[in-house]
Design a protein around this motif. Structure first.
Motif, PDB file in Angstrom:
ATOM      1  N   GLY A   1       0.581  -1.372  -0.085  1.00 14.95           N
ATOM      2  CA  GLY A   1       0.109   0.003   0.038  1.00 14.95           C
ATOM      3  C   GLY A   1       1.047   1.293   0.175  1.00 14.95           C
ATOM      4  N   PRO A   2       0.229   2.623  -0.212  1.00 14.90           N
ATOM      5  CA  PRO A   2       0.601   3.827  -0.220  1.00 14.90           C
ATOM      6  C   PRO A   2       1.511   4.168   0.690  1.00 14.90           C
ATOM      7  N   ASN A   3       2.304   4.929   1.422  1.00 10.84           N
ATOM      8  CA  ASN A   3       3.477   5.009   2.355  1.00 10.84           C
ATOM      9  C   ASN A   3       2.233   5.560   3.073  1.00 10.84           C
ATOM     10  N   GLY A   4       1.961   6.248   4.243  1.00 11.63           N
ATOM     11  CA  GLY A   4       0.506   6.463   5.338  1.00 11.63           C
ATOM     12  C   GLY A   4      -0.491   5.707   5.596  1.00 11.63           C
ATOM     13  N   ALA A   5      -0.237   4.089   4.620  1.00  8.97           N
ATOM     14  CA  ALA A   5      -1.764   3.363   4.624  1.00  8.97           C
ATOM     15  C   ALA A   5      -1.912   2.940   5.815  1.00  8.97           C
ATOM     16  N   GLY A   6      -1.372   2.701   6.734  1.00  6.98           N
ATOM     17  CA  GLY A   6      -0.828   2.440   7.681  1.00  6.98           C
ATOM     18  C   GLY A   6      -0.491   0.667   7.903  1.00  6.98           C
ATOM     19  N   LYS A   7       0.229   0.217   7.815  1.00 10.29           N
ATOM     20  CA  LYS A   7       0.469  -1.096   6.519  1.00 10.29           C
ATOM     21  C   LYS A   7       1.528  -1.413   8.378  1.00 10.29           C
ATOM     22  N   THR A   8       2.352  -0.264   8.898  1.00 10.09           N
ATOM     23  CA  THR A   8       3.073  -1.023   9.699  1.00 10.09           C
ATOM     24  C   THR A   8       2.890  -0.305  10.816  1.00 10.09           C
ATOM     25  N   THR A   9       2.165   0.618  11.041  1.00  4.91           N
ATOM     26  CA  THR A   9       1.577   1.001  12.032  1.00  4.91           C
ATOM     27  C   THR A   9       0.480  -0.970  12.833  1.00  4.91           C
ATOM     28  N   PHE A  10      -0.160  -1.790  11.601  1.00  7.30           N
ATOM     29  CA  PHE A  10      -0.901  -2.892  12.215  1.00  7.30           C
ATOM     30  C   PHE A  10      -0.360  -3.535  11.912  1.00  7.30           C
ATOM     31  N   VAL A  11       0.859  -3.907  11.358  1.00 10.81           N
ATOM     32  CA  VAL A  11       2.097  -5.266  12.326  1.00 10.81           C
ATOM     33  C   VAL A  11       2.599  -5.000  13.550  1.00 10.81           C
ATOM     34  N   SER A  12       2.868  -3.564  14.038  1.00 11.07           N
ATOM     35  CA  SER A  12       2.759  -3.045  15.575  1.00 11.07           C
ATOM     36  C   SER A  12       1.856  -3.555  16.304  1.00 11.07           C
ATOM     37  N   LEU A  13       0.904  -3.354  16.083  1.00 13.07           N
ATOM     38  CA  LEU A  13      -0.166  -4.040  16.676  1.00 13.07           C
ATOM     39  C   LEU A  13      -0.280  -5.378  17.208  1.00 13.07           C
TER      40      LEU A  13
END
Length: 241
Positions: free
Chosen positions: A37-49
């Motif tokens: 997904g594009p930058n800022g899409a929430g990918k890293t936040t999702f895996v951090s959760l």
């Protein structure tokens, strides 16, 4: 077959920003799943959760049938969830060997067994192509080799779920080819959740792809289905790779 990981209504707010927005997600054992997904899409936040680095604002996370939503990151590591960071987080003043020895010791019942520690460390370094750099300070490794050292540290935990966040960033073409082979080998014994912008790598490795946009799942499917998805092309790919 029971899913290894599921999330239900998973959300995370940062002030007025909803970085992850009501995400329902299912990951099966043995799968290699790419998250794009594009930058800022929430990918890293999702895996951090998922890894427990941050706590959700709402929703649940279930791992191997157990609700882990409230567990801290270290407890999730003990359950078999390993996470490599988007930015390198190696201990620069320690050797590559000592960086890997730290997680190896977490997996041993007898942490004082030098032979067992050495075997675990060298196995992880050999798998990532870093055995000949075992005694180098991690801070003297190239950026790409520091990325591989992080993967070695994750492998040293013998994870059931290995989360890789932008692992090919900084790798040369030949190192990327070796990395693709490594992930295929890892997937024989573990489930892999991979955030990656390198689309040729994604298309080669992923069994399925989940596309994030604006904190939500925009699409999921096989690489071929995602390649042809008009909404994904508009939001992220631009044109089919």
């Amino acid at each position: 077959m029971m899913p290894l990981l599921t999330t239900k209504g998973l959300s995370r707010n940062f002030g007025g920003l909803r970085a992850v927005d009501n995400v329902d997600f299912t990951l099966m054992p043995g799968e290699v799943r790419a998250v794009i997904g594009p930058n800022g899409a929430g990918k890293t936040t999702f895996v951090s959760l998922v890894s427990g680095r941050i706590q959700p604002s709402s929703g649940t996370i279930v791992f191997d049938g157990a609700d882990i939503t409230g567990l801290p990151a270290y407890a999730r590591v003990r359950l078999g969830i390993a996470y490599t960071f988007q930015l390198t987080s190696v201990f620069a003043n320690l050797t590559a060997y000592d960086n890997v020895a730290l997680p190896v010791q977490l997996t041993l019942s007898d942490r004082r067994s030098k032979g067992a520690v050495d075997a675990g460390v060298m196995a992880a370094l050999e798998r990532t192509g870093l055995a000949d750099r075992a005694r180098m300070p991690a801070g003297q490794l190239s950026y790409g080799h520091q990325r591989l050292l992080e993967v070695a540290m994750g492998l040293a935990l013998t994870p059931r779920l290995l989360i890789l966040d932008e692992p090919t960033q900084g790798l040369s073409d030949s190192e990327i080819d070796n990395f693709i082979g490594l992930v295929r080998e890892i997937a024989k014994n573990a489930t892999v959740l991979l955030i990656e912008h390198n689309m040729p790598v994604v298309m080669q490795l992923a069994d399925r792809i989940t596309v994030f946009n604006a904190g939500k799942i925009l699409a999921e499917g096989t690489p071929e289905a995602i390649r042809k998805n008009a909404a994904v092309q508009e939001a992220y790919l631009g044109t089919a790779p």
